[in-house]
Design a protein around this motif. Structure first.
Motif, PDB file in Angstrom:
ATOM      1  N   ARG A 239       0.757  -1.163  -0.469  1.00 26.01           N
ATOM      2  CA  ARG A 239       0.104  -0.352   0.115  1.00 26.01           C
ATOM      3  C   ARG A 239       0.641   0.801   0.011  1.00 26.01           C
ATOM      4  O   ARG A 239       0.247   1.818  -0.453  1.00 26.01           O
ATOM      5  N   GLN A 240       2.417   1.318   0.704  1.00 22.60           N
ATOM      6  CA  GLN A 240       2.970   1.979   0.829  1.00 22.60           C
ATOM      7  C   GLN A 240       3.683   1.942  -0.964  1.00 22.60           C
ATOM      8  O   GLN A 240       3.750   3.120  -1.266  1.00 22.60           O
ATOM      9  N   SER A 260       5.465   5.625  10.403  1.00 19.17           N
ATOM     10  CA  SER A 260       3.761   6.085  11.302  1.00 19.17           C
ATOM     11  C   SER A 260       3.156   5.411  10.717  1.00 19.17           C
ATOM     12  O   SER A 260       2.492   3.686  11.089  1.00 19.17           O
ATOM     13  N   GLN A 261       3.162   5.354   8.798  1.00 15.99           N
ATOM     14  CA  GLN A 261       1.706   4.653   8.293  1.00 15.99           C
ATOM     15  C   GLN A 261       2.114   3.014   8.171  1.00 15.99           C
ATOM     16  O   GLN A 261       0.497   2.309   8.410  1.00 15.99           O
ATOM     17  N   ARG A 264       0.855   1.162  11.545  1.00 15.36           N
ATOM     18  CA  ARG A 264      -0.372   1.669  11.721  1.00 15.36           C
ATOM     19  C   ARG A 264      -1.071   0.166  11.383  1.00 15.36           C
ATOM     20  O   ARG A 264      -1.912  -0.387  10.994  1.00 15.36           O
ATOM     21  N   ARG A 265      -0.836   0.787   9.983  1.00 18.01           N
ATOM     22  CA  ARG A 265      -0.971  -0.651   8.803  1.00 18.01           C
ATOM     23  C   ARG A 265      -0.524  -2.319   9.870  1.00 18.01           C
ATOM     24  O   ARG A 265      -1.722  -2.943   9.498  1.00 18.01           O
TER      25      ARG A 265
END
Length: 321
Positions: A239-240, A260-261, A264-265
């Motif tokens: 997704r990144q 950070s994202q 979280r995922r």
């Protein structure tokens, strides 16, 4: 009933061929420890997945096993001519003692370039249900053209569904394989009750619900979560970056930079995962199976450590037996 779905996940630093060899070896192991069914997936041009041709891979698995049912999870019907799909799976069924399943899906490709390479035009008409009827005609021997080889026995077909496909399965009298976010939906119980209520029997079929999800079993919860990390990391990174990567070792993931994202995922994915000790996993799958009224559990687990994956398969078989 307990089954496995293997996606031929690649591992960092190893050739794609190693993933295919591991899939065949895992099928042999699944048969040895008592699984009833082993399916493989179809994904085209995905860096982290080695197999885009279930029929070819199933031929190899069938030659190395003798009892376990083998099948596709699934053939993406919009990407194929129904007659060709029928011929491929009739050949498999003829060669492997009537133990072949044909699981079908409707995905049109992972990315826009892949869809273009597969000749799937943007905005093309949805002919899935028409293709499904045509395919069944070839398999049943009722079509104008006779698909060969003629085996003289029905070839079971299943429909992979994440939502509205459940209604399609009911209309066409097909067993349904349910996976993805719908398993966590509050509407799941009602959707499957409607499936059973509106099921139109055909081709000697009865309503049948298989739930498909990642299940990782280890001696304790912490170890199982470590084993689930490589897949959670790959999903978060896809997704990144827009690219689904090979599985990496846990140590390499722990040493990597965690935006950070992504963190979280990964944490969200691990929280949703069915991963833990036999007692933890048993509680989770019992609750889900009760909600779904499931007839079958199909575990689609993957991790970097192949020995740990086989151990997880064995422990899952022991706790569900």
């Amino acid at each position: 009933m307990l089954s496995l779905l293997d996606r031929s996940r690649t591992r960092a630093g190893l050739p794609d061929a190693a993933a295919l060899e591991a899939t065949v070896a895992r099928a042999e192991h699944a048969e040895a420890v008592g699984y009833e069914r082993f399916w493989v997936a179809e994904h085209h041009a995905v860096p982290g997945i080695a197999s885009g041709t279930p029929a070819v891979l199933l031929a190899a698995i069938g030659a190395r096993t003798s009892r376990i049912r083998i099948g596709s999870g699934g053939v993406m019907l919009p990407l194929h001519q129904p007659l060709v799909v029928a011929e491929q799976f009739l050949v498999l069924d003829a060669l492997h003692s009537g133990r072949v399943d044909l699981g079908l899906g409707r995905s049109a490709g992972f990315t826009a370039p892949v869809r273009a390479a597969l000749r799937r035009e943007v905005g093309a008409a949805d002919s899935f249900e028409d293709d499904l009827v045509e395919l069944h005609g070839y398999l049943d021997g009722t079509a104008e053209v006779t698909a060969r080889p003629v085996t003289g026995r029905p070839l079971p077909t299943y429909l992979l569904a994440t939502g509205r496909g459940i209604e399609t399965a009911a209309r066409h009298g097909m067993p349904v394989v349910v996976g993805g976010p719908v398993l966590d939906s509050e509407e799941l119980t009602g959707m499957l009750a409607r499936y059973r209520r509106e099921f139109r029997p055909g081709r000697d079929s009865v309503p049948w619900v298989t739930i498909s999800l990642d299940v990782t079993v280890a001696d304790d919860d912490a170890t199982a979560c470590e084993l689930a990390l490589p897949e959670a990391w790959a999903m978060a990174m896809s997704r990144q970056t827009g690219e689904f990567p090979p599985l990496e070792p846990v140590a390499a993931i722990r040493d990597a930079d965690w935006p950070s994202q992504v963190r979280r995922r990964v944490e969200d994915s691990l929280e949703r995962a069915v991963a833990g000790s036999p007692e933890t996993v048993r509680r989770r799958i019992d609750r889900l199976a009760e909600r779904a009224g499931a007839d079958e559990l199909m575990a689609s687990t993957s991790t970097h450590d192949r020995d740990a994956l086989l151990a997880s398969d064995r422990m899952l078989r022991d706790l569900v037996a």
